[in-house]
Motif scaffolding. Sequence first.
Motif, PDB file in Angstrom:
ATOM      1  N   LYS A  72       0.825  -1.208   0.000  1.00 41.46           N
ATOM      2  CA  LYS A  72       0.000   0.000   0.000  1.00 41.46           C
ATOM      3  C   LYS A  72       0.854   1.251   0.000  1.00 41.46           C
ATOM      4  O   LYS A  72       0.521   2.261  -0.646  1.00 41.46           O
ATOM      5  N   ALA A  73       1.986   1.212   0.700  1.00 41.71           N
ATOM      6  CA  ALA A  73       2.868   2.375   0.806  1.00 41.71           C
ATOM      7  C   ALA A  73       3.928   2.414  -0.295  1.00 41.71           C
ATOM      8  O   ALA A  73       4.731   3.352  -0.336  1.00 41.71           O
ATOM      9  N   GLY A  74       3.942   1.416  -1.185  1.00 40.71           N
ATOM     10  CA  GLY A  74       4.945   1.367  -2.233  1.00 40.71           C
ATOM     11  C   GLY A  74       6.336   1.077  -1.725  1.00 40.71           C
ATOM     12  O   GLY A  74       7.332   1.499  -2.316  1.00 40.71           O
ATOM     13  N   ARG A  75       6.416   0.337  -0.623  1.00 47.44           N
ATOM     14  CA  ARG A  75       7.700   0.027  -0.003  1.00 47.44           C
ATOM     15  C   ARG A  75       8.121  -1.413  -0.309  1.00 47.44           C
ATOM     16  O   ARG A  75       7.302  -2.223  -0.723  1.00 47.44           O
ATOM     17  N   PRO A  76       9.397  -1.748  -0.075  1.00 45.70           N
ATOM     18  CA  PRO A  76       9.848  -3.134  -0.278  1.00 45.70           C
ATOM     19  C   PRO A  76       9.104  -4.102   0.638  1.00 45.70           C
ATOM     20  O   PRO A  76       8.576  -3.718   1.681  1.00 45.70           O
ATOM     21  N   TRP A  77       9.130  -5.383   0.261  1.00 50.58           N
ATOM     22  CA  TRP A  77       8.408  -6.424   0.996  1.00 50.58           C
ATOM     23  C   TRP A  77       9.220  -7.042   2.120  1.00 50.58           C
ATOM     24  O   TRP A  77       8.753  -7.977   2.768  1.00 50.58           O
TER      25      TRP A  77
END
Length: 234
Positions: free
Chosen positions: A125-130
Amino acid sequence: MPADEFVFPPAPQASLAVQGTDARFPIRRIFCVGRNYEAHAREMGNDPTREAPFFFTKPADAALDTPFTIPYPPQTEDLHHEIELVIAIGKGGRNIAEEDVMDHVWGASVGIDLTRRDLQAEAKKAGRPWDWGKAFDNSAPIAPLKPIADVPSVEQGRIWLAVNGTVRQDADLADLIWSVREHVAILSHSMSLAPGDIIMTGTPAGVAALVEGDVVTGGVDGIATLEVTIGPRA
């Protein structure tokens, strides 16, 4: 380099058991293929016909032998199982042709890509790495490896997972969107593969939550089976 030349003793070499021997397979890196079964891609809200294979990683020491009791990991309320065919690389290379991939494969097994799904969802949702959802301690339990000469096929065969005796994931390796030959070749065009690299090849539909006390079993027919128990919270 001699051990006394390091500022502190190096961590033990991460490794996996090998079927039929006391020898162990040293792990260099763990690569994971995302959304490599059509039904799983759709259950996660994605269209598998529109994307090439993509990869994420886990640290080498996230792997552990099975059977094993894994503490329920911290910072999650939604721990999911993802059963996967595991490929072990024994010969390095880059820009490997599909027809040559199996010459680089040392062996195969079955493993579980444990996932903190709530943390993964927040990252998406935040466009961050997993990483926080995928690359945590004990997140890659893997059964003993079978040498590739003894593996009947990495292209077809039942792959399954059950929790407390109830089957949740049940598919066939033939359902892979990108075959082992294809996705290993594609990966080798992004970076050089090396002996000791592990590739977890994606999971079929049926992923779901685990709770403390669950006993997870699974396997790939003709290759390996595993058992993992989810223990109390870490």
